[in-house]
Design a protein around this motif. Structure first.
Motif, short mmCIF file in Angstrom:
data_model
loop_
_atom_site.label_atom_id
_atom_site.label_comp_id
_atom_site.label_asym_id
_atom_site.label_seq_id
_atom_site.Cartn_x
_atom_site.Cartn_y
_atom_site.Cartn_z
N ASP A 217 0.86 -1.18 -0.03
CA ASP A 217 -0.03 -0.15 -0.17
C ASP A 217 0.88 1.10 -0.13
N LEU A 255 -1.05 -10.87 -2.10
CA LEU A 255 -0.45 -9.82 -1.44
C LEU A 255 -1.58 -8.55 -0.99
N SER A 258 -4.35 -10.09 0.86
CA SER A 258 -4.25 -10.53 2.41
C SER A 258 -4.27 -9.33 3.34
N ARG A 259 -4.12 -8.25 2.81
CA ARG A 259 -3.93 -6.95 3.70
C ARG A 259 -5.32 -6.77 4.37
N PRO A 260 -5.69 -6.62 5.62
CA PRO A 260 -6.79 -6.32 6.25
C PRO A 260 -7.32 -4.80 5.75
N SER A 261 -8.64 -4.81 5.47
CA SER A 261 -8.83 -3.37 5.15
C SER A 261 -9.42 -2.55 6.41
N PRO A 268 -9.74 -11.12 5.60
CA PRO A 268 -8.40 -11.17 4.75
C PRO A 268 -8.21 -12.43 4.23
N VAL A 269 -7.93 -12.47 2.89
CA VAL A 269 -7.67 -13.73 2.18
C VAL A 269 -6.33 -13.99 2.34
N SER A 270 -5.76 -15.07 3.33
CA SER A 270 -4.78 -15.38 3.58
C SER A 270 -3.65 -16.23 2.43
N SER B 183 1.42 -11.88 4.38
CA SER B 183 0.62 -13.01 3.93
C SER B 183 0.56 -13.98 5.35
N ALA B 186 -2.06 -12.36 7.85
CA ALA B 186 -3.56 -12.62 7.52
C ALA B 186 -4.08 -13.98 8.24
N ALA B 211 -5.96 -1.27 10.59
CA ALA B 211 -6.83 -2.17 9.72
C ALA B 211 -6.97 -3.45 10.35
N GLN B 215 -10.62 -5.46 12.02
CA GLN B 215 -11.05 -6.90 11.61
C GLN B 215 -11.33 -7.63 13.08
#
Lengths: 331, 267, 290
Positions: A217, A255, A258-261, A268-270, B183, B186, B211, B215
C-alpha cells in the motif's frame, strides 16, 4: 540514459561449509530507474529485496558471486575500480536505513554525523558542509537547525532521527537514493511525515529513488513504478498505479487481498504456507506451492519474465488469469 | 447490563525519572469495561501507554493508582502485587522469536503448563497437546520440533496454543501479528477471529494497526500520551472519528490514492 | 619470566587459533577433547599404574636420563619420574576439577539468583562480585596457605572463592538477557513457579555457556594450582604433584638434568592448552548458535 539498470541479476552465496552447495539468494532481478524516478521494491522476508540493495552498493559478503548486469549510468558496478567505487558510494548514491538509531553513532553529535561523509570525501569543507546541512534541515522542516546539529542522537525522537538520515543522504547531492524500509520502525503518523519529506525532496532534486518495503500500500502510494519480489525473483514489474489496480501475477494479487482493510470488516484472504527464500524454491515457479491457480507446468518449469506493454510478469498463466485477478481486487 | 468480565478503573502508572529526568506518566486515568466474549482493542502509537496498560492488567507491572477487577475481584491496581489474576488472563507477545523457550520442544512447552496447572495424567496431556496444536492450525508432528525450526507465523501459533492451554477467560494480544509478514499476518489474524467464535474467549487487543483492529475488535479505545482520547465501537470510531488525534491516525494509513502528508505528526 | 608467565603464553596462542564455523566436525575441538578426556582418565587410574613406589629413593641413580629401567629417568633423589608423574596426575587434575565444579556451581547460583530477583538485590550482588573480581586468586591462596597451612584443600578453597566471580559475571549477563525474553513472562503468567522457571528454562539456556566458561577456567585453575605447588604451598613432599615437581627439578636444571622440570612442565602446558582451546571453541560455538 537510465540511472540504474539491473538485468537478470543473480546472486549466489558460497556455503560456509567446505562441501556445502552454494545458496541462491537472488534468482532473477531486473529493474531500471530513470533520473528522478521513484521505484518501489516490494517483498516479504527472504524475498531478496535487501540483497538487491546490497548488490547495487557492492556490499555483498565476500562469498557472494554476482551474475547478470548491474549498471549505473551505463557503467558496470561490479567492474568499477576502487577509486570510482569510492566516488560512486560517497557521492552518487546514498542509503537510508530502517533503524536510524542503529546507524548513527550515539557518541557523536548530529552535526558530526551529517557532515562526516561529505567532508571525508572532500566534497565540502567543514564550514560549507555545516551550512549546507542547516539549509537542508530547514527544507525538511526542522526548526532551529543550529541547535539540532549540536545535539546527540538520544535527544531526538525516531522520526526526527530518520529526517536526519534523509538529510545525511541528500547532503552530497546524490543521483540515486536507496531507502531500505525507511519507515518500518516508525509510527504511522511519523511514517506519513517522513515519506512526505522524502518524496518531496526526491522530486525537487530529480533524484532517483529505490524504495524497499514490505508494504505494498505504502509503495504504491509513493512510487512511480513497482517491482514485486518473491523468492529472489521479480515476479511483476510496471507502473505502480496499474499494478495496484490490476495485478497480473497471482502473488501480487494475493498480497493485496491478504491486507486487512481499515474501512470494512472483511476476512483477509491469507496465502497458505510461508514466504520461501530463493534457495528453497525447486524446479518450477517458487510461488506454485502457495498459488491457487498453479497447474502442472508451474511446478516443473520456472516461468520467464515476459513483457507486454508497460508490464513485465513472470507467470505462465498471466494472460488467462488477467480477468480473474482483476476481479479479485475489485471484490 | 451484567457484571463485566474486566473492569479497569482510573488506572495510572508513573515511572519515576532516572537522575534529573522528570517522572514519566505512562498511563493516566484509563477506565473501561470489557464484557464476557467481547473483543476490545487499545489503539495508539509508541509511547501512548497502550502496552503498559495491558501489562498492568496482566499483572506484569504494578499500577501507581486505580484498580483492575476480573469478575468483580481485584487482580491489579494500587497496592496490589504482580500476577494475581492466575491463569484467567494470558498474554501473547509481539516477538515470535522470543516468545518461546529455544531449548524446549513445542509439545513439551505446552505439556509443561498442563502438568503444572491441571495435574492431568500423561496420556490425557498428550491428547490435549494434539488438540491444541490442531486448534491453532498446526500438525501433531510440530510437537516434536524446536522453535528454531518453525517460521515466525508458526511460532506465534504455538504461543497462542500455550496461552489457550490454560483456558483463560481473557487473552491479551500485544501487537501479536505486528512482526509477521503480510501473508502470514492474515493467517494468524483469521485464526484469532475463528478461535474467538469457537471458544467464547475475550480479547484485549493492543495494536497500532487500524486495519487489523477493524477486523478483530468490537470496541476500541484510542490512546495518546497515556490518556484515552476516544472510545466506542470500532466501526463508529474508524468511520466517524470524533477526535483530531484519531483523524490523524486514520489519515496516516497508506491506502489507494493516499498521499503522505507532513502535517500528520505535528500534534 | 616466572613460571606462571611462561605457562600462560600458550593460552594466548590458543586464542589465536581461530575457531571454525559450527555445523561440521572440528578436528581441533575433537583433538583437544580427546587430550582432556585422556588427562581426566590419567587422574583416575594414573596412581595405579606406577611401576615403582613413589618414595623409593636410589641415590646412586639420581638425576638420570631415560633408560630401560626408568623410562623417563629419575629425580635428584633417584625416584622414578614416570611413577611420580602418574601419581601426580591425580592431585594436579583433581584440584582444578574441584575448583571449577565448586566455583561454577556457586557462580551460576549467585548469577541466576541476582538476575532473577533484579532491582536492588541484583545491584548489591553485582557490586560485591566486582569487588571480589579485583582480588587476585594467587594472592588469596598464598595468604590462606600462610594462615591456614599448606596442603590440598586450603589452596583449592581459596581458588574456588576467587574463581566464582569470573564465572558469575559472565553467566550473570547471559541470565539477565534470558530473563528479559518474553517467554519468561509468558511462563510467569502461566503460573509456573520462580524455581521452575529458573531451573527448567533460564538455567537450561545458559548451561552451555557455563560449561564452556568452566572448561576455560579449568585451564587457569590448573596453572594457578601448579603455581601454588611450585611455590611449595600446596601438597607437601613426598607427595607428587606436577607443579611442585617443576620446582623440585629446578636445582638440577643447571647440571643439565632437565627431565623432571621438563616432563612435569610439558604436562601442565599440554593440559592447560587443551582445556583452554576446548573452552574457547565451545564458547565460540555457543556464541554462533544463539
Amino acid at each position: 540514459m537510465n540511472l540504474l539498470d539491473i538485468e537478470h541479476l543473480r546472486v549466489d552465496l558460497r556455503s560456509r561449509e567446505r562441501r556445502g552447495a552454494p545458496r541462491t539468494v537472488i534468482h532473477d532481478v531486473s529493474l531500471t530507474i530513470a533520473p528522478g524516478e521513484a521505484v518501489g521494491v516490494v517483498g516479504e522476508s527472504g524475498s531478496g529485496k535487501s540483497m538487491t540493495v546490497k548488490a547495487v552498493m557492492r556490499l555483498l559478503p565476500r562469498r557472494a558471486t554476482v551474475g547478470g548486469t548491474l549498471e549505473f549510468r551505463g557503467t558496470s558496478i561490479p567492474a568499477m575500480p576502487g577509486r570510482d567505487l569510492a566516488r560512486f558510494r560517497s557521492q552518487l548514491v546514498s542509503m537510508i536505513y530502517q533503524d536510524p538509531r542503529a546507524h548513527i553513532n550515539p557518541l557523536r553529535t548530529i552535526g558530526d554525523f551529517l557532515i562526516e561523509g561529505v567532508v571525508a570525501s572532500g566534497q565540502m569543507n567543514r564550514a560549507e558542509a555545516l551550512e549546507a546541512a542547516c539549509t537542508l534541515l530547514r527544507d525538511v522542516g526542522v526548526n532551529d537547525p543550529q541547535r539540532r546539529l549540536s545535539q546527540y542522537p538520544h535527544q531526538l525522537s525516531g522520526g526526527l532521527l530518520q529526517r536526519m538520515m534523509i538529510v545525511m543522504a541528500l547532503l552530497p547531492s546524490p543521483e540515486l537514493v536507496l531507502a531500505d524500509e525507511p519507515t518500518t520502525a516508525l509510527d504511522v503518523t511519523v511514517q506519513s511525515e517522513v515519506m512526505a519529506i522524502l518524496t518531496e525532496q526526491i522530486r525537487e532534486r530529480s533524484v532517483g529513488l529505490l524504495f524497499i518495503t514490505h508494504d505494498l500500500d505504502l509503495a504504491a502510494a509513493v512510487t512511480d513504478s513497482l517491482a514485486v519480489m518473491h523468492a529472489g525473483t521479480v515476479v511483476e514489474r510496471g507502473p505502480s498505479a496499474d499494478i495496484y489496480a490490476a495485478p497480473r501475477h497471482p502473488y501480487t494479487a494475493a498480497l493485496l487481498a491478504s491486507r486487512p482493510s481499515p474501512t470494512s470488516v472483511a476476512r483477509p484472504v491469507s496465502i497458505p504456507g510461508r514466504p520461501v527464500s530463493a534457495f528453497e524454491a525447486g524446479e518450477g515457479c517458487a510461488f506454485a506451492s502457495r498459488c491457487p491457480y498453479a497447474i502442472g507446468q508451474c511446478r516443473t518449469e520456472r516461468p520467464e519474465p515476459r513483457t507486454a506493454g508497460t508490464r513485465t510478469v513472470a507467470c505462465h498463466r498471466s494472460d488467462e488469469l488477467e480477468a480473474v485477478l482483476a476481479e479479485g481486487v475489485r471484490a | 447490563m451484567s457484571e463485566p468480565l474486566l473492569r479497569v478503573a482510573n488506572l495510572r502508572k508513573v515511572f519515576p525519572g532516572q537522575g534529573t529526568a522528570d517522572d514519566l506518566v505512562a498511563v493516566d486515568g484509563v477506565s473501561f469495561d470489557l464484557q464476557q466474549g467481547e473483543s476490545v482493542a487499545i489503539v495508539g502509537e509508541s509511547g501512548s501507554g497502550k502496552t503498559t496498560t495491558a501489562r498492568i492488567i496482566a499483572g506484569l507491572e504494578t499500577a501507581t493508582d486505580g484498580e483492575v477487577l476480573l469478575d468483580g475481584k481485584t487482580v491489579a491496581g494500587r497496592g496490589i502485587g504482580l500476577l494475581r489474576a492466575g491463569r484467567d488472563i494470558q498474554m501473547v507477545f509481539q516477538d515470535p522469536f522470543g516468545s518461546l523457550d529455544p531449548r524446549q520442544r513445542v509439545g513439551a512447552a505446552i505439556e509443561e503448563l498442563l502438568a503444572v496447572r491441571f495435574r492431568q495424567p500423561k496420556a490425557e496431556r498428550r491428547a490435549r497437546v494434539a488438540e491444541l496444536l490442531e486448534q491453532v492450525g498446526l500438525d501433531e508432528q510440530h510437537a516434536g520440533e524446536y522453535p528454531r525450526s518453525l517460521s515466525g507465523g508458526q511460532r506465534q501459533r504455538v504461543a497462542i496454543a500455550r496461552a489457550l492451554a490454560l483456558q483463560p477467560r481473557l487473552l491479551i494480544l500485544d501487537e501479536a501479528v505486528a512482526a509477521l509478514d503480510v501473508s502470514v499476518q492474515a493467517q494468524v489474524l483469521n485464526l484469532l477471529i475463528d478461535l474467538r467464535e469457537q471458544l467464547d474467549i475475550s480479547y484485549l487487543f493492543v495494536s497500532h494497526d487500524l486495519a487489523v483492529v477493524r477486523q478483530i475488535s468490537d470496541r476500541c479505545l484510542v490512546m495518546n500520551e497515556g490518556v484515552v482520547v476516544e472510545a466506542g465501537t470500532t466501526a463508529d470510531i474508524l468511520d466517524h472519528p470524533g477526535q483530531p488525534y484519531t483523524q490523524q491516525l486514520l489519515a496516516a494509513v497508506p491506502r489507494p490514492g493516499w498521499v503522505p502528508s507532513r502535517r500528520a505528526a505535528t500534534a | 619470566m616466572s613460571l606462571e608467565q611462561l605457562t600462560r603464553l600458550p593460552l594466548l596462542a590458543g586464542r589465536l587459533v581461530r575457531p571454525r564455523r559450527r555445523g561440521h566436525a572440528d578436528p581441533v575441538l575433537i583433538g583437544c577433547g580427546l587430550i582432556c578426556a585422556g588427562l581426566l582418565a590419567l587422574a583416575l587410574i594414573g596412581p595405579v599404574l606406577t611401576p615403582y613406589p613413589l618414595d623409593q629413593t636410589d641415590i646412586l641413580n639420581a638425576s638420570q636420563g631415560p633408560s630401560a629401567e626408568h623410562l623417563l629417568g629419575t629425580d635428584s633423589l633417584g625416584r622414578d619420574l614416570l611413577s611420580r608423574l602418574l601419581a601426580g596426575a591425580r592431585p594436579s587434575i583433581t584440584a582444578p576439577a574441584v575448583i571449577v565444579l565448586a566455583s561454577t556451581t556457586l557462580g551460576v547460583i549467585v548469577a541466576v539468583f541476582a538476575a532473577w530477583r533484579g532491582g536492588r538485590v541484583d545491584r548489591v550482588i553485582s557490586r560485591m562480585l566486582d569487588v571480589m573480581f579485583t582480588v587476585p586468586g594467587l594472592l588469596v591462596a598464598v595468604i590462606a596457605a600462610a594462615i591456614l597451612g599448606t596442603g590440598f584443600w586450603v589452596p583449592v578453597a581459596a581458588l574456588t572463592v576467587t574463581y566464582m566471580p569470573y564465572i558469575a559475571r559472565i553467566v550473570h549477563s547471559a541470565a539477565i538477557r534470558e530473563c528479559r525474553l518474553p517467554y519468561v513472562e509468558a511462563c510467569q503468567l502461566a503460573g509456573l513457579s520462580s524455581w521452575r522457571i529458573c531451573t527448567r528454562h533460564i538455567l537450561r539456556n545458559i548451561a552451555p555457556l557455563a560449561v564452556a566458561q568452566a572448561t576455560l577456567a579449568f585451564a587457569w585453575a590448573l596453572m594457578d594450582f601448579g603455581a601454588i605447588s611450585f611455590l611449595g604451598l600446596g601438597l607437601q613432599p613426598p607427595a607428587a604433584e606436577w607443579g611442585s615437581m617443576v620446582n623440585e627439578g629446578r636445582a638440577d636444571l643447571l647440571t643439565g638434568a632437565i627431565w623432571e622440570s621438563m616432563t612435569a612442565g610439558v604436562l601442565i602446558v599440554l593440559a592447560a592448552v587443551s582445556f583452554n582451546i576446548l573452552g574457547e571453541r565451545l564458547a565460540a560455538r555457543i556464541g554462533d548458535g544463539s
